[in-house]
Design a protein around this motif. Structure first.
Motif, PDB file in Angstrom:
ATOM      1  N   SER A   1       0.812  -1.219   0.000  1.00 28.11           N
ATOM      2  CA  SER A   1       0.000   0.000   0.000  1.00 28.11           C
ATOM      3  C   SER A   1       0.847   1.272   0.000  1.00 28.11           C
ATOM      4  O   SER A   1       0.309   2.374  -0.077  1.00 28.11           O
ATOM      5  CB  SER A   1      -0.937   0.010   1.211  1.00 28.11           C
ATOM      6  OG  SER A   1      -0.188   0.151   2.404  1.00 28.11           O
TER       7      SER A   1
ATOM      8  N   HIS B   1      -4.073   6.025  11.171  1.00 33.79           N
ATOM      9  CA  HIS B   1      -4.750   4.908  10.516  1.00 33.79           C
ATOM     10  C   HIS B   1      -4.302   3.578  11.112  1.00 33.79           C
ATOM     11  O   HIS B   1      -3.221   3.481  11.693  1.00 33.79           O
ATOM     12  CB  HIS B   1      -4.436   4.899   9.016  1.00 33.79           C
ATOM     13  CG  HIS B   1      -5.039   6.030   8.277  1.00 33.79           C
ATOM     14  ND1 HIS B   1      -4.546   7.315   8.372  1.00 33.79           N
ATOM     15  CD2 HIS B   1      -6.107   6.090   7.454  1.00 33.79           C
ATOM     16  CE1 HIS B   1      -5.284   8.117   7.607  1.00 33.79           C
ATOM     17  NE2 HIS B   1      -6.238   7.398   7.040  1.00 33.79           N
TER      18      HIS B   1
ATOM     19  N   ILE C   1     -11.093  -6.382   6.023  1.00 31.14           N
ATOM     20  CA  ILE C   1     -12.360  -5.998   5.403  1.00 31.14           C
ATOM     21  C   ILE C   1     -13.458  -6.942   5.893  1.00 31.14           C
ATOM     22  O   ILE C   1     -14.477  -6.508   6.412  1.00 31.14           O
ATOM     23  CB  ILE C   1     -12.241  -6.019   3.867  1.00 31.14           C
ATOM     24  CG1 ILE C   1     -11.181  -5.005   3.409  1.00 31.14           C
ATOM     25  CG2 ILE C   1     -13.596  -5.736   3.227  1.00 31.14           C
ATOM     26  CD1 ILE C   1     -10.737  -5.149   1.969  1.00 31.14           C
TER      27      ILE C   1
ATOM     28  N   SER D   1      -5.018  -9.141   0.564  1.00 34.64           N
ATOM     29  CA  SER D   1      -6.189  -8.817  -0.257  1.00 34.64           C
ATOM     30  C   SER D   1      -7.444  -8.569   0.585  1.00 34.64           C
ATOM     31  O   SER D   1      -8.416  -8.011   0.097  1.00 34.64           O
ATOM     32  CB  SER D   1      -6.462  -9.936  -1.258  1.00 34.64           C
ATOM     33  OG  SER D   1      -6.776 -11.138  -0.571  1.00 34.64           O
ATOM     34  N   ASN D   2      -7.421  -8.951   1.858  1.00 30.75           N
ATOM     35  CA  ASN D   2      -8.558  -8.735   2.755  1.00 30.75           C
ATOM     36  C   ASN D   2      -8.237  -7.653   3.781  1.00 30.75           C
ATOM     37  O   ASN D   2      -8.848  -7.578   4.832  1.00 30.75           O
ATOM     38  CB  ASN D   2      -8.947 -10.046   3.464  1.00 30.75           C
ATOM     39  CG  ASN D   2     -10.219  -9.893   4.274  1.00 30.75           C
ATOM     40  OD1 ASN D   2     -11.163  -9.242   3.863  1.00 30.75           O
ATOM     41  ND2 ASN D   2     -10.234 -10.494   5.457  1.00 30.75           N
TER      42      ASN D   2
ATOM     43  N   GLN E   1      -7.299  -3.387   4.641  1.00 29.92           N
ATOM     44  CA  GLN E   1      -7.480  -2.011   4.187  1.00 29.92           C
ATOM     45  C   GLN E   1      -6.964  -1.071   5.272  1.00 29.92           C
ATOM     46  O   GLN E   1      -6.870  -1.441   6.427  1.00 29.92           O
ATOM     47  CB  GLN E   1      -8.962  -1.729   3.929  1.00 29.92           C
ATOM     48  CG  GLN E   1      -9.823  -1.791   5.181  1.00 29.92           C
ATOM     49  CD  GLN E   1     -11.295  -1.556   4.909  1.00 29.92           C
ATOM     50  OE1 GLN E   1     -11.669  -1.176   3.813  1.00 29.92           O
ATOM     51  NE2 GLN E   1     -12.127  -1.777   5.907  1.00 29.92           N
ATOM     52  N   TRP E   2      -6.635   0.155   4.855  1.00 26.63           N
ATOM     53  CA  TRP E   2      -6.302   1.198   5.821  1.00 26.63           C
ATOM     54  C   TRP E   2      -7.608   1.827   6.272  1.00 26.63           C
ATOM     55  O   TRP E   2      -8.511   2.047   5.471  1.00 26.63           O
ATOM     56  CB  TRP E   2      -5.415   2.275   5.192  1.00 26.63           C
ATOM     57  CG  TRP E   2      -4.007   1.836   5.005  1.00 26.63           C
ATOM     58  CD1 TRP E   2      -3.399   1.526   3.830  1.00 26.63           C
ATOM     59  CD2 TRP E   2      -3.023   1.646   6.019  1.00 26.63           C
ATOM     60  NE1 TRP E   2      -2.103   1.158   4.045  1.00 26.63           N
ATOM     61  CE2 TRP E   2      -1.847   1.225   5.386  1.00 26.63           C
ATOM     62  CE3 TRP E   2      -3.030   1.785   7.401  1.00 26.63           C
ATOM     63  CZ2 TRP E   2      -0.675   0.943   6.088  1.00 26.63           C
ATOM     64  CZ3 TRP E   2      -1.868   1.502   8.096  1.00 26.63           C
ATOM     65  CH2 TRP E   2      -0.704   1.101   7.451  1.00 26.63           C
ATOM     66  N   GLN E   3      -7.697   2.107   7.555  1.00 29.76           N
ATOM     67  CA  GLN E   3      -8.885   2.731   8.116  1.00 29.76           C
ATOM     68  C   GLN E   3      -8.437   3.749   9.143  1.00 29.76           C
ATOM     69  O   GLN E   3      -7.488   3.515   9.879  1.00 29.76           O
ATOM     70  CB  GLN E   3      -9.728   1.640   8.793  1.00 29.76           C
ATOM     71  CG  GLN E   3     -11.181   1.821   8.666  1.00 29.76           C
ATOM     72  CD  GLN E   3     -11.928   0.627   9.239  1.00 29.76           C
ATOM     73  OE1 GLN E   3     -11.485  -0.030  10.160  1.00 29.76           O
ATOM     74  NE2 GLN E   3     -13.081   0.363   8.683  1.00 29.76           N
TER      75      GLN E   3
END
Length: 143
Positions: free
Chosen positions: A91, A100, A105, A117-118, A120-122
């Motif tokens: 990323s 973050h 996900i 692949s599962n 994410q940045w949040q």
């Protein structure tokens, strides 16, 4: 340029009294888990050092235990640090992203894979809100 000079002078005025009191200022920072630590003053480190121990460091909380419990009754799934590191590299934020956290996900407890692949940045705020929903179980509309 003058703003920088004034800022440095102001910092010198703030730091001098702290040093005289044996205190040091710690700037705010973001931990690896995404939580923000606000700036604070602490006692200055001592100038003498204690003898170094040759015994291995032991922590009251072993890394094999997984994350701390958030008060929920379901067990936490073991997460792969290798997969998380790979996601962070892919990323473009190999050392983290201020404010973050890395999030699955589809949660592991709901059958999600522990792979880049599962992930994410949040933002920390988004993660807290999502965690609240996820604590109620897998029926929260996950894919």
């Amino acid at each position: 340029m003058w703003r920088v000079i004034r800022l440095l002078a102001l910092l010198g005025l703030v730091a001098a009294p702290l040093a005289a009191q044996g205190k040091t200022h710690v700037h705010g920072y973001t931990r690896k888990d995404g939580t923000y630590v606000h700036p604070y003053d602490r006692k200055a480190p001592s100038t003498h050092s204690a003898p170094k121990s040759t015994a291995p460091h032991t922590s009251p909380r072993s890394h094999t235990e997984g994350p701390r419990s958030s008060g929920s009754t379901h067990s936490k799934e073991q997460r792969s640090q290798k997969a998380k590191d790979e996601f962070m590299r892919q990323s473009g934020h190999p050392h983290g992203w201020k404010g973050h956290v890395v999030d699955h996900i589809v949660p592991l407890a709901c059958g999600g894979s522990d792979s880049p692949s599962n992930m994410q940045w949040q933002t920390t705020e988004e993660a807290k809100a999502k965690d609240k929903v996820e604590r109620k179980g897998c029926s929260g509309g996950h894919r």
